[in-house]
Design a protein around this motif. Sequence first.
Motif, PDB file in Angstrom:
ATOM      1  N   TYR A 248       9.675   0.470   3.748  1.00  0.00           N
ATOM      2  CA  TYR A 248       8.258   0.707   3.449  1.00  0.00           C
ATOM      3  C   TYR A 248       7.363   0.283   4.614  1.00  0.00           C
ATOM      4  O   TYR A 248       6.491   1.014   5.038  1.00  0.00           O
ATOM      5  CB  TYR A 248       7.824  -0.059   2.195  1.00  0.00           C
TER       6      TYR A 248
ATOM      7  N   VAL B  26       2.881  12.515   3.190  1.00  0.00           N
ATOM      8  CA  VAL B  26       3.309  11.470   2.260  1.00  0.00           C
ATOM      9  C   VAL B  26       4.534  11.936   1.468  1.00  0.00           C
ATOM     10  O   VAL B  26       5.491  11.197   1.282  1.00  0.00           O
ATOM     11  CB  VAL B  26       2.162  11.050   1.309  1.00  0.00           C
TER      12      VAL B  26
ATOM     13  N   GLU C 110       0.832  -1.213   0.000  1.00  0.00           N
ATOM     14  CA  GLU C 110       0.000   0.000   0.000  1.00  0.00           C
ATOM     15  C   GLU C 110       0.861   1.255   0.000  1.00  0.00           C
ATOM     16  O   GLU C 110       0.597   2.201  -0.729  1.00  0.00           O
ATOM     17  CB  GLU C 110      -0.919   0.017   1.221  1.00  0.00           C
ATOM     18  N   LEU C 111       1.908   1.275   0.838  1.00  0.00           N
ATOM     19  CA  LEU C 111       2.758   2.460   0.922  1.00  0.00           C
ATOM     20  C   LEU C 111       3.597   2.631  -0.343  1.00  0.00           C
ATOM     21  O   LEU C 111       3.811   3.750  -0.804  1.00  0.00           O
ATOM     22  CB  LEU C 111       3.653   2.393   2.154  1.00  0.00           C
TER      23      LEU C 111
ATOM     24  N   ARG D  40       8.160  10.223   1.682  1.00  0.00           N
ATOM     25  CA  ARG D  40       8.745   9.740   0.422  1.00  0.00           C
ATOM     26  C   ARG D  40      10.162  10.272   0.277  1.00  0.00           C
ATOM     27  O   ARG D  40      11.078   9.562  -0.110  1.00  0.00           O
ATOM     28  CB  ARG D  40       7.886  10.175  -0.758  1.00  0.00           C
TER      29      ARG D  40
ATOM     30  N   PHE E  33      -4.389   4.097   4.330  1.00  0.00           N
ATOM     31  CA  PHE E  33      -3.836   5.430   4.539  1.00  0.00           C
ATOM     32  C   PHE E  33      -4.708   6.559   3.988  1.00  0.00           C
ATOM     33  O   PHE E  33      -4.203   7.597   3.613  1.00  0.00           O
ATOM     34  CB  PHE E  33      -2.445   5.508   3.897  1.00  0.00           C
TER      35      PHE E  33
ATOM     36  N   GLY F  64       5.041   2.596   7.055  1.00  0.00           N
ATOM     37  CA  GLY F  64       3.605   2.311   7.045  1.00  0.00           C
ATOM     38  C   GLY F  64       3.078   1.929   8.414  1.00  0.00           C
ATOM     39  O   GLY F  64       1.988   2.358   8.812  1.00  0.00           O
TER      40      GLY F  64
ATOM     41  N   SER G 130      -6.824   4.329  -1.082  1.00  0.00           N
ATOM     42  CA  SER G 130      -6.064   3.489  -0.167  1.00  0.00           C
ATOM     43  C   SER G 130      -6.926   3.108   1.029  1.00  0.00           C
ATOM     44  O   SER G 130      -7.575   3.956   1.640  1.00  0.00           O
ATOM     45  CB  SER G 130      -4.813   4.239   0.312  1.00  0.00           C
TER      46      SER G 130
END
Length: 150
Positions: free
Chosen positions: A135, A70, A41-42, A74, A62, A139, A59
């Motif tokens: 990740y 986000v 998902e992330l 990232r 999230f 998350g 999502s």
Amino acid sequence: RIFVMGERKKDTKARGGRTYKSSSTQEGMYLLCTRYKIQSELKKLFEQTTNLKSALNNSILFQYIPQALVGKLRNQYLAEKGKERNNYIRKRERRQDCITRLIRSSFNEDKASFKIAFNSVIIDECHFLKNVLAYWGIGAALLGGQAKRT
């Protein structure tokens, strides 16, 4: 109500649970998922560069995370991989502490519009969640911020 993330409908019926047409989260929901589902998902969110808002709305895990957060997370992930310059780290701050600070400050700043998505989050194989810069580590930290209890 327990929402098992990534479970097939026939498995849900086999354990005696109900299947729901909508996959949106509701207040009062308990989440049970694996670290691989969090990771996928992330990863989808981080790879989405053009239409992040619709990706967040689609999502399941999230959808209540602010867009700005986000982007910051990232940047932290890509900086750890050596692909970008770290734009948010302070002097003498460890990278893990930077991610924690970003998540906490984002949830504290946006308290008026912040909504608890889950009563509790249960992550299978959570003993592997050691690296906050991966990740599934990022998350899991985000899910913990959205839950009353982890």
